[in-house]
Design a protein around this motif. Structure first.
Motif, PDB file in Angstrom:
ATOM      1  N   LYS A  48       0.847  -1.184   0.000  1.00  0.00           N
ATOM      2  CA  LYS A  48       0.000   0.000   0.000  1.00  0.00           C
ATOM      3  C   LYS A  48       0.881   1.231   0.000  1.00  0.00           C
ATOM      4  N   TYR A  49       0.560   2.173  -0.850  1.00  0.00           N
ATOM      5  CA  TYR A  49       1.338   3.407  -0.953  1.00  0.00           C
ATOM      6  C   TYR A  49       0.701   4.474  -0.086  1.00  0.00           C
ATOM      7  N   SER A  50       1.514   5.154   0.690  1.00  0.00           N
ATOM      8  CA  SER A  50       1.044   6.245   1.537  1.00  0.00           C
ATOM      9  C   SER A  50       1.891   7.481   1.279  1.00  0.00           C
ATOM     10  N   ALA A  51       1.282   8.488   0.661  1.00  0.00           N
ATOM     11  CA  ALA A  51       1.995   9.729   0.379  1.00  0.00           C
ATOM     12  C   ALA A  51       2.412  10.416   1.675  1.00  0.00           C
ATOM     13  N   ILE A  52       1.576  10.327   2.704  1.00  0.00           N
ATOM     14  CA  ILE A  52       1.913  10.971   3.979  1.00  0.00           C
ATOM     15  C   ILE A  52       3.130  10.294   4.610  1.00  0.00           C
ATOM     16  N   SER A  53       3.223   8.981   4.507  1.00  0.00           N
ATOM     17  CA  SER A  53       4.400   8.289   5.040  1.00  0.00           C
ATOM     18  C   SER A  53       5.672   8.749   4.330  1.00  0.00           C
ATOM     19  N   GLU A  54       5.552   9.067   3.040  1.00  0.00           N
ATOM     20  CA  GLU A  54       6.690   9.558   2.268  1.00  0.00           C
ATOM     21  C   GLU A  54       7.197  10.884   2.823  1.00  0.00           C
ATOM     22  N   MET A  55       6.298  11.653   3.420  1.00  0.00           N
ATOM     23  CA  MET A  55       6.699  12.951   3.982  1.00  0.00           C
ATOM     24  C   MET A  55       6.599  12.936   5.506  1.00  0.00           C
ATOM     25  N   SER A  56       6.976  11.814   6.122  1.00  0.00           N
ATOM     26  CA  SER A  56       6.840  11.667   7.569  1.00  0.00           C
ATOM     27  C   SER A  56       7.674  12.678   8.345  1.00  0.00           C
ATOM     28  N   GLU A  57       8.791  13.116   7.781  1.00  0.00           N
ATOM     29  CA  GLU A  57       9.604  14.121   8.474  1.00  0.00           C
ATOM     30  C   GLU A  57       8.828  15.443   8.594  1.00  0.00           C
ATOM     31  N   ASN A  58       8.169  15.867   7.503  1.00  0.00           N
ATOM     32  CA  ASN A  58       7.336  17.080   7.561  1.00  0.00           C
ATOM     33  C   ASN A  58       6.194  16.893   8.558  1.00  0.00           C
ATOM     34  N   ALA A  59       5.570  15.725   8.534  1.00  0.00           N
ATOM     35  CA  ALA A  59       4.454  15.453   9.442  1.00  0.00           C
ATOM     36  C   ALA A  59       4.939  15.504  10.894  1.00  0.00           C
ATOM     37  N   SER A  60       6.129  14.995  11.165  1.00  0.00           N
ATOM     38  CA  SER A  60       6.686  15.042  12.518  1.00  0.00           C
ATOM     39  C   SER A  60       6.930  16.477  12.961  1.00  0.00           C
ATOM     40  N   GLN A  61       7.416  17.310  12.060  1.00  0.00           N
ATOM     41  CA  GLN A  61       7.656  18.714  12.391  1.00  0.00           C
ATOM     42  C   GLN A  61       6.335  19.437  12.668  1.00  0.00           C
ATOM     43  N   VAL A  62       5.317  19.162  11.861  1.00  0.00           N
ATOM     44  CA  VAL A  62       3.996  19.759  12.081  1.00  0.00           C
ATOM     45  C   VAL A  62       3.455  19.331  13.445  1.00  0.00           C
ATOM     46  N   ALA A  63       3.574  18.050  13.768  1.00  0.00           N
ATOM     47  CA  ALA A  63       3.088  17.541  15.061  1.00  0.00           C
ATOM     48  C   ALA A  63       3.829  18.216  16.212  1.00  0.00           C
ATOM     49  N   ALA A 169      -3.080  22.614  10.180  1.00  0.00           N
ATOM     50  CA  ALA A 169      -2.197  21.465   9.938  1.00  0.00           C
ATOM     51  C   ALA A 169      -2.774  20.545   8.870  1.00  0.00           C
ATOM     52  N   SER A 170      -4.068  20.283   8.963  1.00  0.00           N
ATOM     53  CA  SER A 170      -4.719  19.417   7.980  1.00  0.00           C
ATOM     54  C   SER A 170      -4.607  20.004   6.574  1.00  0.00           C
ATOM     55  N   GLN A 171      -4.880  21.289   6.464  1.00  0.00           N
ATOM     56  CA  GLN A 171      -4.784  21.942   5.145  1.00  0.00           C
ATOM     57  C   GLN A 171      -3.352  22.000   4.640  1.00  0.00           C
ATOM     58  N   PHE A 172      -2.414  22.310   5.538  1.00  0.00           N
ATOM     59  CA  PHE A 172      -0.996  22.375   5.142  1.00  0.00           C
ATOM     60  C   PHE A 172      -0.512  21.031   4.611  1.00  0.00           C
ATOM     61  N   LEU A 173      -0.785  19.961   5.360  1.00  0.00           N
ATOM     62  CA  LEU A 173      -0.334  18.635   4.923  1.00  0.00           C
ATOM     63  C   LEU A 173      -0.991  18.237   3.603  1.00  0.00           C
ATOM     64  N   GLY A 174      -2.274  18.545   3.463  1.00  0.00           N
ATOM     65  CA  GLY A 174      -2.962  18.261   2.197  1.00  0.00           C
ATOM     66  C   GLY A 174      -2.332  18.983   1.017  1.00  0.00           C
ATOM     67  N   LYS A 175      -1.984  20.254   1.210  1.00  0.00           N
ATOM     68  CA  LYS A 175      -1.331  21.042   0.138  1.00  0.00           C
ATOM     69  C   LYS A 175       0.064  20.511  -0.172  1.00  0.00           C
ATOM     70  N   GLN A 176       0.788  20.081   0.862  1.00  0.00           N
ATOM     71  CA  GLN A 176       2.130  19.516   0.643  1.00  0.00           C
ATOM     72  C   GLN A 176       2.067  18.267  -0.222  1.00  0.00           C
ATOM     73  N   LEU A 177       1.014  17.485  -0.045  1.00  0.00           N
ATOM     74  CA  LEU A 177       0.856  16.267  -0.834  1.00  0.00           C
ATOM     75  C   LEU A 177       0.531  16.577  -2.282  1.00  0.00           C
ATOM     76  N   GLU A 178      -0.123  17.706  -2.523  1.00  0.00           N
ATOM     77  CA  GLU A 178      -0.479  18.084  -3.889  1.00  0.00           C
ATOM     78  C   GLU A 178       0.695  18.672  -4.641  1.00  0.00           C
ATOM     79  N   ALA A 179       1.689  19.187  -3.905  1.00  0.00           N
ATOM     80  CA  ALA A 179       2.834  19.858  -4.549  1.00  0.00           C
ATOM     81  C   ALA A 179       3.770  18.883  -5.200  1.00  0.00           C
TER      82      ALA A 179
END
Length: 179
Positions: A48-63, A169-179
């Motif tokens: 299973k592919y997870s785009a959010i897992s690909e950017m886990s470092e950004n997600a950790s910083q947001v958290a 945070a939700s909107q930021f992460l969503g936009k990061q995935l679209e970029a």
């Protein structure tokens, strides 16, 4: 790797049907992206592919930032697992699966805010802490995960700052995935 004992043939268009029981067990839904791996031994592996897992470092910083500003534990999920945490033990939450309640909330694109004595819900399987706020992460119109604030000794309900932070945070992460 574990053998299932199930054998499928490839059709003339190169398709293989993944049995329903495996899709259910692995939480693979129609339209889910699968990444394909191969080995020198002739193995073909679908993951299973997870785009959010690909950017886990950004997600950790947001958290981390959310936790520092709101003084409330934060967990970020992809559609299936915990991706990042702040304010709670990473070891305890690492790779935990989303709870059925959170999966339903993501599937139906619902936000949740615990207010006026409303009890939160369990966000991750095997974890007793309840979510006091939840917002799905949307990217290109698809739900790709969720951002959660967990209850703490200081917070049993959500305040306006936390609502604003979880939305941003939700909107930021969503936009990061679209970029």
């Amino acid at each position: 790797m574990k053998a299932t004992g199930i054998v499928r043939r490839i059709d003339d268009l190169g398709r293989v049907v993944i049995p329903k029981e495996i899709r259910r067990t692995m939480r693979i839904r129609e339209g889910d992206p699968l990444e394909i791996y191969t080995s020198n031994d002739g193995e073909v592996i679908f993951k299973k592919y997870s785009a959010i897992s690909e950017m886990s470092e950004n997600a950790s910083q947001v958290a981390d930032i959310m936790y520092k500003l709101a003084s409330c534990p934060v967990v970020i999920f992809d559609r299936d697992h915990v991706v990042a945490v702040a304010g709670v033990s990473r070891k305890e939450f690492n790779e935990r699966r989303v709870s059925p309640e959170l999966e339903d909330m993501m599937e139906n694109r619902r936000n949740f805010f615990a207010e006026n004595g409303v009890m939160g819900f369990i966000a991750a399987e095997g974890i007793e802490k309840r979510a006091i706020a939840s917002m799905p992460i949307l990217s290109a119109g698809d739900v790709t995960g969720a951002v959660i604030f967990l209850e703490s000794e200081k917070s049993k309900s959500v305040n306006e700052l936390q609502k604003s932070l979880i939305s941003a945070a939700s909107q930021f992460l969503g936009k990061q995935l679209e970029a």
